[in-house]
Design an enzyme around this catalytic site. Structure first.
Site, PDB file in Angstrom:
ATOM      1  N   CYS A  80       0.829  -1.202   0.000  1.00  0.00           N
ATOM      2  CA  CYS A  80       0.000   0.000   0.000  1.00  0.00           C
ATOM      3  C   CYS A  80       0.871   1.263   0.000  1.00  0.00           C
ATOM      4  O   CYS A  80       1.510   1.570  -0.989  1.00  0.00           O
ATOM      5  CB  CYS A  80      -0.986  -0.030   1.170  1.00  0.00           C
ATOM      6  SG  CYS A  80      -2.349   1.142   0.979  1.00  0.00           S
ATOM      7  N   HIS A 185      -3.376  -5.168   0.111  1.00  0.00           N
ATOM      8  CA  HIS A 185      -2.924  -5.538   1.457  1.00  0.00           C
ATOM      9  C   HIS A 185      -2.843  -7.061   1.569  1.00  0.00           C
ATOM     10  O   HIS A 185      -3.878  -7.720   1.794  1.00  0.00           O
ATOM     11  CB  HIS A 185      -3.907  -5.018   2.513  1.00  0.00           C
ATOM     12  CG  HIS A 185      -3.857  -3.543   2.721  1.00  0.00           C
ATOM     13  ND1 HIS A 185      -3.037  -2.955   3.665  1.00  0.00           N
ATOM     14  CD2 HIS A 185      -4.516  -2.536   2.103  1.00  0.00           C
ATOM     15  CE1 HIS A 185      -3.207  -1.644   3.633  1.00  0.00           C
ATOM     16  NE2 HIS A 185      -4.090  -1.357   2.684  1.00  0.00           N
ATOM     17  N   GLU A 187      -1.850  -8.763   4.029  1.00  0.00           N
ATOM     18  CA  GLU A 187      -2.217  -9.178   5.391  1.00  0.00           C
ATOM     19  C   GLU A 187      -3.733  -9.202   5.597  1.00  0.00           C
ATOM     20  O   GLU A 187      -4.209  -9.777   6.576  1.00  0.00           O
ATOM     21  CB  GLU A 187      -1.555  -8.252   6.419  1.00  0.00           C
ATOM     22  CG  GLU A 187      -2.193  -6.900   6.615  1.00  0.00           C
ATOM     23  CD  GLU A 187      -1.857  -5.861   5.560  1.00  0.00           C
ATOM     24  OE1 GLU A 187      -2.306  -4.706   5.696  1.00  0.00           O
ATOM     25  OE2 GLU A 187      -1.143  -6.198   4.589  1.00  0.00           O
TER      26      GLU A 187
END
Length: 205
Positions: A80, A185, A187
């Site tokens: 990001c 992202h 994660e």
């Protein structure tokens, strides 16, 4: 392998640390210049504004070590904002210089044709064959999770790792031998995101 996650006050650092734990790798926060010592891989996740993050990194004396890390072509993962800061500048923060590792400008999505801003949620990511070592074992296309209002307008197409369409097509990630950075992202992208992190750790092993 020593993994360091750059801490400039972003709110998603715990989820990034947890993601590495989930793939059997422990990462530590890098909060001061000395934290770069002994690292094998630097991870720069991010949420927030381009200009504010540059200011905070400089205030915490992390900007110059970060620039040197990249200049020395040491292993780097960016997510990001950690992707956007690699470029020369951003329309979000006129006059603020980025890291300049990749040529291009970070531009704002335009609300044309009812396009919702920020671009938030799951979207298709189409992988480039040149980056196959990074996305090995992942479907092509993959669905990954985004939250952003700005995107890099990448000047060097040869760096492209993947592409996404939102309004128009944009390069959603770049890679070199020593670097992989993406707009989405990992994660927050469930199993596919975790598998991408596994691949990245394997590439740098």
């Amino acid at each position: 392998m020593n993994l360091g996650v750059l801490d400039y006050g972003a709110g998603n650092l715990r989820s990034v640390l947890n993601a590495f734990t989930a793939i059997g790798k422990e990462a530590k926060l890098v909060t001061e210049p000395q934290g770069f010592d002994g690292l094998d891989v630097l991870v720069f996740p991010g949420q927030g504004a381009f200009g504010d993050s540059v200011r905070i990194l400089k205030e915490r004396q992390l900007w110059d070590p970060l620039k040197q890390w990249l200049k020395d072509e040491k292993p780097y993962l960016g997510f990001c904002l950690g992707y956007q800061l690699l470029f020369e500048s951003s329309e979000e923060s006129p006059g603020v210089e980025g890291l300049g590792v990749a040529p291009g400008i970070v531009r704002k999505f335009l609300p044309e044709h009812g396009l919702k801003i920020p671009h938030m949620g799951w979207n298709q990511v189409h992988w480039e064959e040149r980056g196959a070592q990074w996305w090995q074992g992942l479907p092509n296309p993959s669905h990954l999770y985004y939250v952003h209002s700005y995107y890099p307008d990448v000047a060097d197409e040869s760096l492209a790792l993947c592409r996404t369409t939102y309004g128009g097509e944009f390069i959603a990630g770049i890679c070199k031998d020593n670097l992989m950075a993406v707009q989405f992202h990992p994660e927050k992208s469930q199993d596919i995101g975790l598998n991408l992190l596994r691949n990245a750790v394997d590439v740098f092993a």
